[in-house]
Design a protein around this motif. Sequence first.
Motif, PDB file in Angstrom:
ATOM      1  N   LEU A 239       0.827  -1.215   0.000  1.00 33.91           N
ATOM      2  CA  LEU A 239       0.000   0.000   0.000  1.00 33.91           C
ATOM      3  C   LEU A 239       0.856   1.258   0.000  1.00 33.91           C
ATOM      4  O   LEU A 239       0.548   2.233  -0.683  1.00 33.91           O
ATOM      5  N   LYS A 240       1.961   1.229   0.757  1.00 35.62           N
ATOM      6  CA  LYS A 240       2.849   2.392   0.787  1.00 35.62           C
ATOM      7  C   LYS A 240       3.509   2.623  -0.564  1.00 35.62           C
ATOM      8  O   LYS A 240       3.608   3.767  -1.025  1.00 35.62           O
ATOM      9  N   LEU A 241       3.936   1.559  -1.234  1.00 40.73           N
ATOM     10  CA  LEU A 241       4.520   1.705  -2.568  1.00 40.73           C
ATOM     11  C   LEU A 241       3.506   2.302  -3.534  1.00 40.73           C
ATOM     12  O   LEU A 241       3.838   3.184  -4.333  1.00 40.73           O
ATOM     13  N   ASN A 242       2.272   1.815  -3.472  1.00 38.64           N
ATOM     14  CA  ASN A 242       1.214   2.366  -4.329  1.00 38.64           C
ATOM     15  C   ASN A 242       0.976   3.834  -4.017  1.00 38.64           C
ATOM     16  O   ASN A 242       0.828   4.649  -4.926  1.00 38.64           O
TER      17      ASN A 242
ATOM     18  N   TYR B  66       3.776   5.981  -5.390  1.00 42.10           N
ATOM     19  CA  TYR B  66       3.675   6.057  -6.844  1.00 42.10           C
ATOM     20  C   TYR B  66       2.622   7.090  -7.253  1.00 42.10           C
ATOM     21  O   TYR B  66       2.894   7.971  -8.075  1.00 42.10           O
ATOM     22  N   PHE B  67       1.423   6.999  -6.666  1.00 44.39           N
ATOM     23  CA  PHE B  67       0.362   7.948  -7.025  1.00 44.39           C
ATOM     24  C   PHE B  67       0.683   9.356  -6.555  1.00 44.39           C
ATOM     25  O   PHE B  67       0.361  10.331  -7.234  1.00 44.39           O
ATOM     26  N   TYR B  68       1.340   9.484  -5.410  1.00 42.18           N
ATOM     27  CA  TYR B  68       1.738  10.798  -4.918  1.00 42.18           C
ATOM     28  C   TYR B  68       2.701  11.458  -5.904  1.00 42.18           C
ATOM     29  O   TYR B  68       2.573  12.647  -6.204  1.00 42.18           O
TER      30      TYR B  68
END
Length: 58
Positions: A36-39, A42-44
Amino acid sequence: MEQDKLIFSELGESKEGPIRKHYFLTELGFTAYNILKLNWDYFYEIIQKVNKNTEELQ
């Protein structure tokens, strides 16, 4: 989240007040958190690029 085995809980004594429930991440919970943190990162990053491009157009 407990049913999904992402966390587990334990009852613990408290110096003040009633017994408290403490929650802990399981190994699967840590894995899910990292995904979730990687996602999120990425979106940030994408949102930051969009914001930067929008500012340049103004």
